[in-house]
Scaffold this active site. Structure first.
Site, PDB file in Angstrom:
ATOM      1  N   ASP A   1       4.625   1.959 -23.172  1.00  0.00           N
ATOM      2  CA  ASP A   1       4.299   0.764 -23.971  1.00  0.00           C
ATOM      3  C   ASP A   1       3.218  -0.130 -23.365  1.00  0.00           C
ATOM      4  O   ASP A   1       3.324  -1.365 -23.405  1.00  0.00           O
ATOM      5  CB  ASP A   1       5.565  -0.070 -24.199  1.00  0.00           C
ATOM      6  CG  ASP A   1       6.644   0.694 -24.936  1.00  0.00           C
ATOM      7  OD1 ASP A   1       6.419   1.870 -25.285  1.00  0.00           O
ATOM      8  OD2 ASP A   1       7.726   0.117 -25.151  1.00  0.00           O
TER       9      ASP A   1
ATOM     10  N   GLU B   1       5.991   1.242 -28.588  1.00  0.00           N
ATOM     11  CA  GLU B   1       7.101   0.738 -29.394  1.00  0.00           C
ATOM     12  C   GLU B   1       6.546   0.148 -30.685  1.00  0.00           C
ATOM     13  O   GLU B   1       5.629  -0.677 -30.655  1.00  0.00           O
ATOM     14  CB  GLU B   1       7.906  -0.329 -28.658  1.00  0.00           C
ATOM     15  CG  GLU B   1       9.098  -0.820 -29.478  1.00  0.00           C
ATOM     16  CD  GLU B   1       9.915  -1.900 -28.812  1.00  0.00           C
ATOM     17  OE1 GLU B   1      10.890  -2.365 -29.438  1.00  0.00           O
ATOM     18  OE2 GLU B   1       9.573  -2.289 -27.678  1.00  0.00           O
TER      19      GLU B   1
ATOM     20  N   LYS C   1       7.821   5.216 -30.778  1.00  0.00           N
ATOM     21  CA  LYS C   1       9.283   5.080 -30.723  1.00  0.00           C
ATOM     22  C   LYS C   1       9.729   3.796 -31.424  1.00  0.00           C
ATOM     23  O   LYS C   1       9.139   2.738 -31.240  1.00  0.00           O
ATOM     24  CB  LYS C   1       9.763   5.087 -29.269  1.00  0.00           C
ATOM     25  CG  LYS C   1       9.181   4.003 -28.378  1.00  0.00           C
ATOM     26  CD  LYS C   1       9.575   4.228 -26.928  1.00  0.00           C
ATOM     27  CE  LYS C   1       9.090   3.110 -26.022  1.00  0.00           C
ATOM     28  NZ  LYS C   1       9.738   1.816 -26.256  1.00  0.00           N
TER      29      LYS C   1
ATOM     30  N   LYS D   1      13.910   0.948 -27.809  1.00  0.00           N
ATOM     31  CA  LYS D   1      13.480   0.631 -26.447  1.00  0.00           C
ATOM     32  C   LYS D   1      13.245   1.898 -25.624  1.00  0.00           C
ATOM     33  O   LYS D   1      12.293   1.989 -24.868  1.00  0.00           O
ATOM     34  CB  LYS D   1      14.522  -0.254 -25.756  1.00  0.00           C
ATOM     35  CG  LYS D   1      14.941  -1.484 -26.539  1.00  0.00           C
ATOM     36  CD  LYS D   1      13.773  -2.383 -26.872  1.00  0.00           C
ATOM     37  CE  LYS D   1      14.260  -3.646 -27.566  1.00  0.00           C
ATOM     38  NZ  LYS D   1      13.140  -4.441 -28.129  1.00  0.00           N
TER      39      LYS D   1
ATOM     40  N   VAL E   1       5.786  -0.986 -19.155  1.00  0.00           N
ATOM     41  CA  VAL E   1       6.398  -2.300 -19.365  1.00  0.00           C
ATOM     42  C   VAL E   1       7.419  -2.231 -20.507  1.00  0.00           C
ATOM     43  O   VAL E   1       7.343  -1.340 -21.344  1.00  0.00           O
ATOM     44  CB  VAL E   1       5.325  -3.365 -19.696  1.00  0.00           C
ATOM     45  CG1 VAL E   1       4.318  -3.461 -18.560  1.00  0.00           C
ATOM     46  CG2 VAL E   1       4.591  -3.076 -21.003  1.00  0.00           C
ATOM     47  N   THR E   2       8.377  -3.154 -20.453  1.00  0.00           N
ATOM     48  CA  THR E   2       8.702  -4.014 -19.339  1.00  0.00           C
ATOM     49  C   THR E   2       9.807  -3.366 -18.517  1.00  0.00           C
ATOM     50  O   THR E   2      10.611  -2.594 -19.042  1.00  0.00           O
ATOM     51  CB  THR E   2       9.138  -5.428 -19.784  1.00  0.00           C
ATOM     52  OG1 THR E   2      10.305  -5.330 -20.590  1.00  0.00           O
ATOM     53  CG2 THR E   2       8.038  -6.133 -20.532  1.00  0.00           C
TER      54      THR E   2
ATOM     55  N   CYS F   1      12.209  -1.583 -21.773  1.00  0.00           N
ATOM     56  CA  CYS F   1      11.875  -0.217 -22.187  1.00  0.00           C
ATOM     57  C   CYS F   1      11.801   0.759 -21.020  1.00  0.00           C
ATOM     58  O   CYS F   1      12.144   1.937 -21.174  1.00  0.00           O
ATOM     59  CB  CYS F   1      10.572  -0.219 -22.986  1.00  0.00           C
ATOM     60  SG  CYS F   1      10.732  -1.110 -24.563  1.00  0.00           S
TER      61      CYS F   1
ATOM     62  N   GLN G   1      23.025   2.300  -4.807  1.00  0.00           N
ATOM     63  CA  GLN G   1      24.138   3.238  -4.660  1.00  0.00           C
ATOM     64  C   GLN G   1      23.656   4.687  -4.549  1.00  0.00           C
ATOM     65  O   GLN G   1      24.167   5.586  -5.227  1.00  0.00           O
ATOM     66  CB  GLN G   1      25.136   3.077  -5.818  1.00  0.00           C
ATOM     67  CG  GLN G   1      25.728   1.674  -5.905  1.00  0.00           C
ATOM     68  CD  GLN G   1      26.761   1.552  -7.000  1.00  0.00           C
ATOM     69  OE1 GLN G   1      27.785   2.225  -6.958  1.00  0.00           O
ATOM     70  NE2 GLN G   1      26.487   0.691  -7.970  1.00  0.00           N
TER      71      GLN G   1
END
Length: 238
Positions: free
Chosen positions: A30, A78, A135, A138, A163-164, A168, A208
């Site tokens: 995007d 987007e 698309k 997002k 971005v962002t 997205c 993690q």
């Protein structure tokens, strides 16, 4: 029998990211005029577009190197069909009543395909042969041909930019993770209008033990890619 070259390794968090460049796609999410250019939709909402524009220079370097190495490059945008038939009411009715999807904006109708603001910025514009995924959501996988495209090219890993970061980019990385793709997010090639979201978004990717993937600076990725990137040819003096 030809030997298979070892995978390349990027100095990344939480540990080195290994990848085969010919089974890896660079994804530019995007990088559209309405989000990054002064006077666009993003700025009209009160955002500082410089927070996103700082990604352009490092991403241009990454894009050039990936093209030179012969890697798959995929762009996303987007946006919605002009009749908004692919935009659910829950999304359509969000935001200020005068700045909703489909309304007139500074660069054409907001988030509508074919409008000036919907297109990709000139600095990172696709070249012939580079797919552009339009698309409606997002994430890059939802209601698109993105997954089929990656499968048809034998792609197993994604280098994610754009971005962002918290919207997205994160949605695409999470979708990809659920589908078994290994994702490296280039921290200086993704951007948010909100610095606190940028920091948290990157930390969440690699937390993690790499719950969604890896993060690295673009310089580390370019250093890893260097062995398969042709050296520039010096001009011949007449």
């Amino acid at each position: 029998m030809a030997t298979v070259p070892p995978p390349l390794q990027v100095d990344a968090a939480p540990y080195p990211f290994s990848f085969d460049p010919f089974a890896t796609a660079l994804v530019l999410i995007d990088m559209q005029r309405d989000f990054l250019e002064p006077g666009g939709f993003g700025e009209s909402l009160g955002n500082d577009v410089n927070e996103l524009r700082r990604t352009i220079a490092p991403l241009r370097a990454v894009l050039g190197a990936c093209r030179a190495a012969g890697m798959t490059v995929v762009h996303t945008r987007e946006g919605h069909l002009p009749d908004l038939s692919d935009c659910p009411p829950s999304k359509l009715l969000r935001g200020s009543p005068s700045l909703r999807i489909g309304d007139p904006g500074p660069k054409g109708r907001i988030l509508v395909r074919g409008e000036e603001g919907h297109d990709i910025i000139e600095e990172l514009y696709p070249v012939a042969g580079e797919p552009v995924i339009d698309k409606p959501g997002k994430g890059a996988f939802y209601a698109t041909e993105f997954g089929d495209l990656l499968a048809s090219r034998g792609i197993r890993s994604l280098v994610v930019t754009g971005v962002t970061t918290e919207v997205c980019v994160h949605t695409t990385v999470r979708e990809a993770n659920d589908r078994g793709y290994e994702c490296l997010v280039l921290s200086d090639c993704v951007g948010s209008y909100f610095p606190q979201f940028q920091r948290a978004g990157l930390e969440m990717v690699a937390a993690q033990g790499g719950i969604f993937g890896w993060t690295a600076e673009s310089a580390a990725f370019l250093a890893a890619l260097a062995p398969v990137t042709p050296a520039p040819v010096a001009p011949q003096l007449s």
